[in-house]
Motif scaffolding. Structure first.
Motif, PDB file in Angstrom:
ATOM      1  N   ALA A   1       0.969  -1.215   0.214  1.00  0.00           N
ATOM      2  CA  ALA A   1       0.088  -0.109  -0.034  1.00  0.00           C
ATOM      3  C   ALA A   1       0.929   1.147  -0.107  1.00  0.00           C
ATOM      4  N   ARG A   2       1.871   1.261   0.529  1.00  0.00           N
ATOM      5  CA  ARG A   2       2.797   2.492   0.951  1.00  0.00           C
ATOM      6  C   ARG A   2       3.413   2.652  -0.467  1.00  0.00           C
TER       7      ARG A   2
ATOM      8  N   LEU B   1       2.557   1.768  -3.553  1.00  0.00           N
ATOM      9  CA  LEU B   1       1.506   2.305  -4.325  1.00  0.00           C
ATOM     10  C   LEU B   1       1.242   3.855  -4.166  1.00  0.00           C
ATOM     11  N   PHE B   2       1.071   3.827  -2.739  1.00  0.00           N
ATOM     12  CA  PHE B   2       0.956   5.444  -2.426  1.00  0.00           C
ATOM     13  C   PHE B   2       2.055   6.318  -2.949  1.00  0.00           C
ATOM     14  N   PHE B   3       3.238   6.058  -2.770  1.00  0.00           N
ATOM     15  CA  PHE B   3       4.474   6.828  -3.123  1.00  0.00           C
ATOM     16  C   PHE B   3       4.789   6.661  -4.720  1.00  0.00           C
TER      17      PHE B   3
END
Length: 411
Positions: A243-244, A246-248
């Motif tokens: 998830a991180r 993808l976020f960054f």
């Protein structure tokens, strides 16, 4: 419960090999220093044999041994078709380091001494980073040999593109990128395991290792470090890390797609981007001029200088390929590329714990430099692969319960 004598031997053997290869760049030696090369490689071979004998075999899965044997046969076919200087030494060193790392990694897992090995690696990386900072500040001459090898054989230190007016540090490792790789793998051990338990020690070590990476002058390693810390720090599951990521990652990917190649090159302001981007153009060029056997088995373990002089590789001032995937394809063809990458990617799939993260960090560095061409980097990568392929659960000594918790960290 104290460690068994067998576990102590495994720990001492593994640490000894790591210390030897990080202290002396055996394939980078020149002049009188070359006398150290064969004794060190012979000692590593002896240590590997002793480990197999005292463990009464190896806990490696049979398929790993078969795949490595097939690679050695494939590499020998490539070398028999070539006539380059040091080609058999290069192949022997490649295979010997791989065997040593795999055997020792499997033994480390079998005896449950992962944590002390990780601590030693972190300690070595911290010492190298501290010396690297001293190198940059003091302007000390490079140990062993400078990283930049000119066509006339002269070696000099590289200029830093991160710190204007300073030269890039390389510690005892022979090249700044190898120094940065050691620091990066140590950071991954800190964030993915409890080898360093106290938070303030973890932070202090990461800051020191980051200083070593900056001193190495590698922009790519700095980017990998930032991504590693952002994605993994404090994350307890692979889902959280994804998830991180993808976020960054998604916004950065969109920005990259919006920019032209020239604009990206301008932003990075370094010939290293052009050099690494040029690796992509090499594949179709080689495919056009190679015959079937060269495509299948490669041009030989030491063919890179010959192909560079022929104008078939990157046409810039760099003598290295700086892409491990491409280097495998050049030297060992599709057979070698598939066998080695297959072993590594299958190890990533097999291990659901901290070792998976370490191998992902190594794969990221395949796009930065020729990881497997440097014994100090190769031994650590193959050690991780050996940990993933060990068939035996950790033994019941005083490390086993805690180290099993380490391996469950990202399960």
């Amino acid at each position: 419960m104290p460690r068994t004598p067998s576990a102590k031997i495994t720990l001492a053997a593994t640490v000894g090999v790591i210390l030897a290869l990080t202290a002396i760049p055996v394939l980078r030696l020149t002049g009188a220093d070359t006398a150290l090369r064969l004794p060190i490689l012979a000692a590593i071979a002896l240590v590997t044999i002793v480990t197999v004998v005292k463990d009464r075999g190896t806990t490696l899965r049979p398929g790993v041994i078969v795949a490595l044997g097939m690679f050695i046969v494939s590499g020998s076919i490539a070398n028999l078709r070539a006539n380059d200087s040091y080609q058999w030494l290069t192949l022997a060193a490649f295979a010997g380091i791989a065997i040593a790392g795999l055997v020792l990694g499997a033994s480390v897992r079998a005896h449950g001494v992962e944590r002390p090995v990780f601590r030693w690696v972190i300690g070595v990386a911290a010492a190298q980073s501290l010396y690297a900072i001293y190198e940059v500040v003091s302007g000390a001459e490079p140990l062993w040999r400078g990283a930049n090898i000119r066509r006339d054989g002269e070696s000099i230190r590289l200029q830093s593109t991160l710190i204007d007016g300073f030269e890039r540090a390389q510690g005892t490792l022979g090249h700044p990128l190898v120094l940065a790789a050691l620091a990066l793998i140590a950071v991954s051990m800190i964030v993915a395991t409890d080898a360093v338990a106290k938070a303030h020690y973890r932070v202090a070590l990461i800051v020191l290792l980051a200083g070593g990476i900056v001193a190495s002058g590698s922009r790519n390693a700095v980017l990998v470090l930032i991504a590693l810390v952002l994605v993994t720090w404090g994350a307890s599951t692979w889902g959280a890390m994804a998830a991180r990521g993808l976020f960054f990652g998604v916004p950065l990917a969109l920005i990259g797609l919006a920019l032209s190649e020239d604009r990206i090159r301008e932003l990075l302001d370094s010939g290293s981007f052009t050099h690494r981007a040029g690796a992509i153009a090499v594949v179709p060029r080689l495919s056009d001029v190679r015959g079937f056997l060269s495509m299948a088995f490669g041009d030989g373990s030491a063919s890179t200088p010959r192909l560079l002089n022929a104008g078939l590789l990157q046409s810039d001032r760099f003598l290295a390929i700086d892409n491990q995937f491409l280097l495998l394809f050049i030297q060992y063809g599709l057979a070698g590329l598939v066998l080695i990458c297959g072993l590594i990617f299958a190890a990533i799939q097999r291990d659901a714990g901290a070792v998976r993260l370490m191998l992902v960090v190594w794969i990221a560095q395949f796009f930065i430099f020729d990881v497997l061409a440097w014994p100090s980097s190769a031994i650590l990568l193959w050690l991780c692969v050996g940990l993933a392929y060990s068939r035996r659960a950790p033994s019941q000594d005083n490390e086993s319960v805690e180290d099993r918790a380490v391996e469950r960290a990202y399960a």
